[in-house]
Design a protein around this motif. Sequence first.
Motif, mmCIF file in Angstrom:
data_model
loop_
_atom_site.group_PDB
_atom_site.id
_atom_site.type_symbol
_atom_site.label_atom_id
_atom_site.label_comp_id
_atom_site.label_asym_id
_atom_site.label_seq_id
_atom_site.Cartn_x
_atom_site.Cartn_y
_atom_site.Cartn_z
ATOM 1 N N MET B 15 0.790 -1.262 0.130
ATOM 2 C CA MET B 15 0.072 -0.036 -0.057
ATOM 3 C C MET B 15 0.822 1.111 0.083
ATOM 4 S SD MET B 15 -3.144 -1.240 2.227
ATOM 5 C CE MET B 15 -4.442 0.065 1.964
ATOM 6 N N ALA B 16 2.002 1.187 0.709
ATOM 7 C CA ALA B 16 2.928 2.247 0.714
ATOM 8 C C ALA B 16 3.633 2.504 -0.490
ATOM 9 C CB ALA B 16 4.071 1.927 1.707
ATOM 10 N N ALA B 19 0.987 4.253 -2.819
ATOM 11 C CA ALA B 19 0.685 5.496 -2.578
ATOM 12 C C ALA B 19 1.857 6.461 -3.056
ATOM 13 C CB ALA B 19 0.522 5.773 -0.941
ATOM 14 N N LYS B 20 2.735 5.813 -2.746
ATOM 15 C CA LYS B 20 4.027 6.705 -3.205
ATOM 16 C C LYS B 20 4.368 6.679 -4.656
ATOM 17 C CE LYS B 20 6.802 5.078 -0.233
ATOM 18 N NZ LYS B 20 8.076 4.942 0.790
ATOM 19 N N ILE B 87 -4.390 8.259 -0.293
ATOM 20 C CA ILE B 87 -2.962 8.539 -0.874
ATOM 21 C C ILE B 87 -2.928 10.297 -0.561
ATOM 22 C CG2 ILE B 87 -2.665 6.925 -2.543
ATOM 23 C CD1 ILE B 87 -3.850 8.774 -4.765
#
Lengths: 364, 152
Positions: B15-16, B19-20, B87
Amino acid sequence: MFVAVKGGEKAINNAHKLLAEARRGDTSIPEISIEQIEQQLSLSVDRVMSEGSLYDRLLAATAIKQARGDLIEAIFLVRASRTTLTSFGYSQPLNTSEMQVLRRISATYKDLPGGQVLGPTFDYTHRLIDKNLEQTNNFPTAIKAPASNEATPHVLGLLSDEGLMEQPPTDTDAEPNDLTREPLSFPANRDTRLQSLARGDEGFLLALAYSTQRGYARTHPFAGEIRIGKVAVEFTPEELGFTLELGEIEITECEMVNQFTGSKNTPPQFTRGYGITFGQGERKAMSMALVDRALRAEELSEDLVAPAQDEEFVLSHCDNVQATGFVEHLKLPHYVDFQAELELVRKMRAEQNVGQSQTSEAAE
Amino acid sequence: MTQIKPEKTNRQNWMAVLAKANWTDLAMLWDDFGNKPDFKILRPAETGLIMLRARTGAVGAAFNMGEATVTRSSVVSDSQIQGHAYILGRNGLHAEVAAEVDAALQDDALHQVVMARIINPLKTAASNKKHQAQQKTAATKVDFFTLVRGED
């Protein structure tokens, strides 16, 4: 007192059309894009995000374009825009120890674990206008060197280990105050002061910080550490029940080390002030740290002698959106108020004239 | 005052990454991904605010430093797996695609191929970008040396 005055509507509409045309400028010159502002005027974007108190680069860039580059107007637009959005909650506190460092300097220690890196700084430039910038496509490329994976611990932590440095207040169970929900009231706690300063006007805080250096509440500061870099934003949505990383933001952090305090029970130790901004805002972060420290005068039993120590004075006037609102409202029609003043001054003069003629009659 | 943080789960990690991710890269990779499940939108992309907290003196008590825009979205796949995304920023499409990829990654039948074709390339791109920046920063490192003046 306000009364409705009609007749300005057409003039206002036309003025706004004229504003739009003036904003665009000479149409033979290409229009500036939001992306160009975001990339090439990035320090303006950073300031608008900090004082607008909203991290959103493209929104800040749009506000700057709309405001024709007037940053306080852009900050106003950003503040107004946030009121249209719902709140999802509070992030985990940023962990600035785990920053991807773009700049890190200390004026107190030469040899730091992790080293000192200058990053993209104006420091040591000659401040001569660079004629090369009159041309386009004319810039040098950055040099590369092998990257190190060394950790970059906070500098003031090094002194904390020896007990020479006061420890910042640790987490209490109390939720930090939030100025977007609770209006400012006095006395203010340090969390409230820091939130207020973080969104405060750079120019105002710079001037106050400067005043402390010139003797209006001396704090004997050293720049313990200034760092700029990227940190992760973490948030725990209620419905998911676990912590998510939402992305990264760039911040500037400044820790000032100030002269000693101590008491019967604690041996003398350095005190500290803290500053933080969105994006790259070194001047603001340093000013904030100096003012944060000056505002701790009462807590540290210092004499209250200067404006920078007066929290009511500092916090009530550091918000440039409030300040500009009140100063600029003087432009609005005050015809009735002024009419009343006119009548008053005429009456006073008339009374004075009567008085004088009576005195001169008596003298004759 | 160092805190020991729990190891991140695989899901937190991907998920990180999502998001990035650079939106253009993510959109292209997901477009090129054949045989996607069908998704229904549970919660259309919604932009709101989170208040960012910092710490007094970097390590002390928390305070509210300012807000950030955040966009969230939730989807459900045809095999009834829910995907979520939060995000930074206001890109609703990014949040929706991130939620779809999150759902696909929780599907055992799809997990490996989505990791290989979406997450790993995004991770490589992000780490290359980070490495480039670190190299340029490293070139500005100050090498102090002391000049000895006079005679001893």
